[in-house]
Design a protein around this motif. Structure first.
Motif, PDB file in Angstrom:
ATOM      1  N   ASN A 224       0.948  -1.200  -0.095  1.00  0.00           N
ATOM      2  CA  ASN A 224      -0.073  -0.194   0.044  1.00  0.00           C
ATOM      3  C   ASN A 224       0.856   1.130   0.177  1.00  0.00           C
ATOM      4  O   ASN A 224       2.000   1.139   0.301  1.00  0.00           O
ATOM      5  CB  ASN A 224      -1.100   0.053   1.275  1.00  0.00           C
ATOM      6  N   ALA A 225       0.325   2.552  -0.183  1.00  0.00           N
ATOM      7  CA  ALA A 225       1.198   3.543  -0.173  1.00  0.00           C
ATOM      8  C   ALA A 225       1.540   4.132   1.121  1.00  0.00           C
ATOM      9  O   ALA A 225       2.815   4.786   1.054  1.00  0.00           O
ATOM     10  CB  ALA A 225       0.366   4.840  -1.047  1.00  0.00           C
ATOM     11  N   THR A 226       1.028   3.735   1.977  1.00  0.00           N
ATOM     12  CA  THR A 226       1.315   4.154   3.435  1.00  0.00           C
ATOM     13  C   THR A 226       2.851   3.342   3.887  1.00  0.00           C
ATOM     14  O   THR A 226       3.852   4.023   4.077  1.00  0.00           O
ATOM     15  CB  THR A 226       0.441   3.970   4.545  1.00  0.00           C
ATOM     16  N   ASP A 227       2.909   2.252   3.385  1.00  0.00           N
ATOM     17  CA  ASP A 227       4.127   1.445   3.667  1.00  0.00           C
ATOM     18  C   ASP A 227       5.217   1.995   2.671  1.00  0.00           C
ATOM     19  O   ASP A 227       6.435   2.033   2.908  1.00  0.00           O
ATOM     20  CB  ASP A 227       3.939  -0.100   3.235  1.00  0.00           C
TER      21      ASP A 227
ATOM     22  N   THR B  89      -4.041  16.594   4.097  1.00  0.00           N
ATOM     23  CA  THR B  89      -3.485  15.195   3.560  1.00  0.00           C
ATOM     24  C   THR B  89      -4.157  14.295   4.438  1.00  0.00           C
ATOM     25  O   THR B  89      -4.644  14.370   5.239  1.00  0.00           O
ATOM     26  CB  THR B  89      -1.818  15.120   3.596  1.00  0.00           C
ATOM     27  N   MET B  90      -3.913  13.031   3.824  1.00  0.00           N
ATOM     28  CA  MET B  90      -4.390  11.415   4.658  1.00  0.00           C
ATOM     29  C   MET B  90      -3.574  11.682   5.766  1.00  0.00           C
ATOM     30  O   MET B  90      -2.346  11.781   5.657  1.00  0.00           O
ATOM     31  CB  MET B  90      -4.466  10.654   3.628  1.00  0.00           C
ATOM     32  N   VAL B  91      -3.831  11.196   6.861  1.00  0.00           N
ATOM     33  CA  VAL B  91      -3.344  10.769   8.102  1.00  0.00           C
ATOM     34  C   VAL B  91      -2.106   9.758   7.609  1.00  0.00           C
ATOM     35  O   VAL B  91      -1.084   9.851   8.482  1.00  0.00           O
ATOM     36  CB  VAL B  91      -4.111  10.294   9.103  1.00  0.00           C
TER      37      VAL B  91
ATOM     38  N   GLU C 112       7.757  12.583  -2.342  1.00  0.00           N
ATOM     39  CA  GLU C 112       6.420  13.035  -2.688  1.00  0.00           C
ATOM     40  C   GLU C 112       5.423  11.737  -2.075  1.00  0.00           C
ATOM     41  O   GLU C 112       5.553  10.647  -2.436  1.00  0.00           O
ATOM     42  CB  GLU C 112       6.187  13.022  -4.403  1.00  0.00           C
ATOM     43  N   ASP C 113       4.344  12.340  -1.542  1.00  0.00           N
ATOM     44  CA  ASP C 113       3.274  11.533  -1.476  1.00  0.00           C
ATOM     45  C   ASP C 113       2.366  11.582  -2.895  1.00  0.00           C
ATOM     46  O   ASP C 113       1.572  12.678  -2.875  1.00  0.00           O
ATOM     47  CB  ASP C 113       2.348  11.962  -0.254  1.00  0.00           C
ATOM     48  N   ALA C 114       2.628  10.982  -3.722  1.00  0.00           N
ATOM     49  CA  ALA C 114       2.032  10.918  -5.022  1.00  0.00           C
ATOM     50  C   ALA C 114       0.672   9.929  -5.105  1.00  0.00           C
ATOM     51  O   ALA C 114       0.318   9.456  -6.252  1.00  0.00           O
ATOM     52  CB  ALA C 114       2.831  10.677  -6.174  1.00  0.00           C
ATOM     53  N   ALA C 115       0.078   9.689  -3.858  1.00  0.00           N
ATOM     54  CA  ALA C 115      -0.948   8.501  -3.921  1.00  0.00           C
ATOM     55  C   ALA C 115      -1.975   8.802  -4.533  1.00  0.00           C
ATOM     56  O   ALA C 115      -2.619   7.869  -5.185  1.00  0.00           O
ATOM     57  CB  ALA C 115      -1.376   8.557  -2.377  1.00  0.00           C
ATOM     58  N   GLN C 116      -2.504  10.054  -4.871  1.00  0.00           N
ATOM     59  CA  GLN C 116      -3.658  10.669  -5.625  1.00  0.00           C
ATOM     60  C   GLN C 116      -3.163  11.212  -7.029  1.00  0.00           C
ATOM     61  O   GLN C 116      -4.014  11.885  -7.454  1.00  0.00           O
ATOM     62  CB  GLN C 116      -4.258  11.634  -4.833  1.00  0.00           C
ATOM     63  N   ALA C 117      -2.038  10.743  -7.484  1.00  0.00           N
ATOM     64  CA  ALA C 117      -1.656  11.799  -8.618  1.00  0.00           C
ATOM     65  C   ALA C 117      -0.812  11.031  -9.937  1.00  0.00           C
ATOM     66  O   ALA C 117      -0.191  11.601 -10.445  1.00  0.00           O
ATOM     67  CB  ALA C 117      -0.439  12.731  -8.218  1.00  0.00           C
TER      68      ALA C 117
ATOM     69  N   ILE D 293       2.649   5.803  -4.774  1.00  0.00           N
ATOM     70  CA  ILE D 293       1.535   5.960  -5.353  1.00  0.00           C
ATOM     71  C   ILE D 293       0.520   4.928  -4.686  1.00  0.00           C
ATOM     72  O   ILE D 293       0.988   3.828  -4.142  1.00  0.00           O
ATOM     73  CB  ILE D 293       1.776   5.811  -6.928  1.00  0.00           C
ATOM     74  N   SER D 294      -0.583   5.072  -4.770  1.00  0.00           N
ATOM     75  CA  SER D 294      -1.659   4.238  -3.874  1.00  0.00           C
ATOM     76  C   SER D 294      -2.429   3.647  -5.133  1.00  0.00           C
ATOM     77  O   SER D 294      -3.020   4.274  -6.184  1.00  0.00           O
ATOM     78  CB  SER D 294      -2.632   4.904  -2.975  1.00  0.00           C
ATOM     79  N   PHE D 295      -2.906   2.282  -4.912  1.00  0.00           N
ATOM     80  CA  PHE D 295      -3.742   1.597  -5.887  1.00  0.00           C
ATOM     81  C   PHE D 295      -4.894   1.100  -5.067  1.00  0.00           C
ATOM     82  O   PHE D 295      -5.625   0.196  -5.311  1.00  0.00           O
ATOM     83  CB  PHE D 295      -3.193   0.390  -6.536  1.00  0.00           C
TER      84      PHE D 295
ATOM     85  N   ALA E 106     -10.429   2.985  -4.838  1.00  0.00           N
ATOM     86  CA  ALA E 106     -11.094   4.373  -5.326  1.00  0.00           C
ATOM     87  C   ALA E 106     -10.066   5.327  -5.720  1.00  0.00           C
ATOM     88  O   ALA E 106     -10.348   6.257  -6.485  1.00  0.00           O
ATOM     89  CB  ALA E 106     -11.942   4.911  -4.172  1.00  0.00           C
ATOM     90  N   LYS E 107      -8.721   5.071  -5.973  1.00  0.00           N
ATOM     91  CA  LYS E 107      -7.689   5.724  -6.400  1.00  0.00           C
ATOM     92  C   LYS E 107      -7.850   5.755  -7.813  1.00  0.00           C
ATOM     93  O   LYS E 107      -8.302   4.920  -8.584  1.00  0.00           O
ATOM     94  CB  LYS E 107      -6.360   5.537  -5.761  1.00  0.00           C
ATOM     95  N   LEU E 108      -7.215   6.567  -8.651  1.00  0.00           N
ATOM     96  CA  LEU E 108      -7.146   6.888  -9.944  1.00  0.00           C
ATOM     97  C   LEU E 108      -6.930   5.354 -10.623  1.00  0.00           C
ATOM     98  O   LEU E 108      -7.712   5.192 -11.594  1.00  0.00           O
ATOM     99  CB  LEU E 108      -6.129   7.817 -10.516  1.00  0.00           C
TER     100      LEU E 108
HETATM  101  C1  LIG Z   1      -4.836   7.068  -0.371  1.00  0.00           C
HETATM  102  C2  LIG Z   1      -3.666   8.191   0.290  1.00  0.00           C
HETATM  103  C3  LIG Z   1      -2.627   7.542   0.961  1.00  0.00           C
HETATM  104  C4  LIG Z   1      -2.388   6.088   1.549  1.00  0.00           C
HETATM  105  O1  LIG Z   1      -2.716   5.165   0.387  1.00  0.00           O
HETATM  106  P1  LIG Z   1      -2.920   3.810   0.740  1.00  0.00           P
HETATM  107  O2  LIG Z   1      -2.419   2.834  -0.385  1.00  0.00           O
HETATM  108  O3  LIG Z   1      -4.378   3.429   1.232  1.00  0.00           O
HETATM  109  O4  LIG Z   1      -1.884   3.109   2.160  1.00  0.00           O
HETATM  110  C5  LIG Z   1      -1.600   8.302   1.623  1.00  0.00           C
HETATM  111  N1  LIG Z   1      -1.649   9.580   1.049  1.00  0.00           N
HETATM  112  C6  LIG Z   1      -2.676  10.189   0.275  1.00  0.00           C
HETATM  113  C7  LIG Z   1      -2.660  11.591   0.093  1.00  0.00           C
HETATM  114  C8  LIG Z   1      -3.965   9.280  -0.297  1.00  0.00           C
HETATM  115  O5  LIG Z   1      -4.860   9.947  -0.888  1.00  0.00           O
END
Ligand SMILES: *Cc1c(COP(=O)(O)O)cnc(C)c1O
Length: 382
Positions: A72-75, A98-100, A168-173, A192-194, A197-199
């Motif tokens: 996941n993107a947090t890890d 931003t997300m926690v 970069e937190d590019a989870a949404q980008a 990046i997050s998958f 509901a992400k892109l």
């Molecule tokens: C979704 C998201 C995360 C976490 O992504 P996961 O894959 O669910 O761990 C981190 N930062 C932002 C900005 C997010 O939108």
């Protein structure tokens, strides 16, 4: 005929959930089941060919040297920060909008999360970031929020001036660009997050770390797989944080079709502008053609609205699902985390901000329906 429930215009009430999760499966059901069979029959579950192929295709799509699938993107952020050299006790600056998860990654790295204000486009404010730098600061962690990339030229200059890393937190980008360069490729590393509901979503959790640095790529590769090197030797402490091969196969299939998803979202953003730009009570995000420096991919459509909570209720009555970002609070506002800051700009924003439906199954006609409901709420047939 049952037509008891009608919208204000005499049109039937639509059901527009904020995000229609079943569609993420139903829209491609036959292809997904075929993939499941094909991968399952090969017994290819962890760190297999499908994962490597997806990593190669993802890196090529972004114009990056390395992409590594993680759980996941947090890890991914945690592994990226550690691999980039952020150490316990370091301070890392991030936007509180931003997300926690962004702050949690800093925390679990042993570093100190330092939340700062966001600017007019709801992304990290470079001046606020500059003001928060101390001798212990080692990194900036901008969130490329809602599918938009921050002004990376300005953040890059700031980082250079103070000898800071950028992660970069590019989870949404995914696919968002600043001056033609993709989010996730500006700093030492990115995640990046998958999440579904992400892109680019899979059917569960998934993420990737992006980097151009071979050393960071090697350390993330070890860190996600029990600290084991490519030859199987344990070279340090690691996690079990690998992207499942089946999810990687699904993501690779979807990456081939991703251009159409981005175009659809940009079309919907244009439609929201067309239907809402005359409403004085709402502030819209920058449009897709607003500024040649930015190519936004609209993970979310985040507006600011007067009488936000009443508007939300009125939209609910018209069958329209909306969301308050992050459950209604910026990271520093969650007392349990003990971040104890006062960020007036962000706090004021969080009383006004609202996410409207934005996903590839929405039609421009649905957007017009949402726009009409908002115009009616503010009392005009404008
Ligand atoms: C979704 C998201 C995360 C976490 O992504 P996961 O894959 O669910 O761990 C981190 N930062 C932002 C900005 C997010 O939108």
């Amino acid at each position: 005929m049952l037509t008891a429930v009608v919208a204000a215009r005499g049109e039937p009430i639509r059901s527009l959930p904020f995000y229609p999760y079943p569609q993420a499966f139903l829209g491609e059901e036959d292809d997904l089941v075929a993939l499941f069979r094909e991968v399952g029959r090969r017994g290819a579950f962890i760190l297999q060919e499908d994962g490597r192929r997806f990593e190669d295709n993802l890196a090529r799509f972004l114009g990056a040297r390395h992409a590594l699938g993680v759980a996941n993107a947090t890890d991914g952020l945690l592994l990226a920060l550690r691999a980039a050299g952020v150490r316990p006790g370091d301070e890392v600056i991030f936007s509180s909008h931003t997300m926690v998860a962004t702050a949690a990654a800093i925390h679990f790295c042993g570093a100190v999360p330092v939340p700062v204000e966001c600017g007019e486009d709801h992304l990290i404010d470079p001046d606020a970031a500059a003001a928060a730098i101390t001798p212990r600061t080692t990194a900036l962690l901008p969130t490329q929020l809602n599918g938009r990339t921050a002004d990376m030229a300005e953040l890059g200059r700031l980082a250079d001036r103070h000898g800071l890393m950028i992660v970069e937190d590019a989870a949404q980008a995914l696919g968002s660009r600043f001056r033609g360069q993709c989010a996730g490729t500006f700093g030492a590393a990115a995640a990046i997050s998958f999440y579904p509901a992400k892109l680019l979503g899979c059917l569960g959790d998934g993420g990737a770390v992006i980097t151009n640095d071979a050393g960071i790529a090697a350390r993330v590769g070890e860190g996600r797989d029990h600290g084991r090197s490519a030859t199987g030797e344990v070279v340090g402490w690691g996690l079990n944080s690998r992207l499942d091969n089946l999810q990687a196969a699904i993501l690779d299939y979807r990456l081939q079709r991703y251009g159409a998803v981005v175009e659809r979202r940009r079309t919907l953003a244009r439609a929201y502008r067309a239907t809402l730009s005359a409403v004085a009570e709402v502030l819209l995000p920058p449009g897709p053609a607003h500024d040649p420096d930015h190519f936004d991919v609209f993970q979310n459509y985040e507006i600011e609205a007067e009488r936000r909570d009443d508007l939300r209720e009125a939209l609910r009555a018209q069958g329209i699902g909306t969301l308050l970002p992050w459950g209604g609070r910026a990271v520093h506002q969650w007392e349990a985390l003990g971040l104890q800051r006062v960020l007036p700009v962000t706090e004021k924003l969080f009383a006004r901000v609202l996410l409207l439906p934005m996903h590839p199954w929405l039609t421009t006609d649905d957007v017009e329906y949402v726009g009409q409901a908002i115009r009616n709420f503010y009392g005009g047939r404008r």
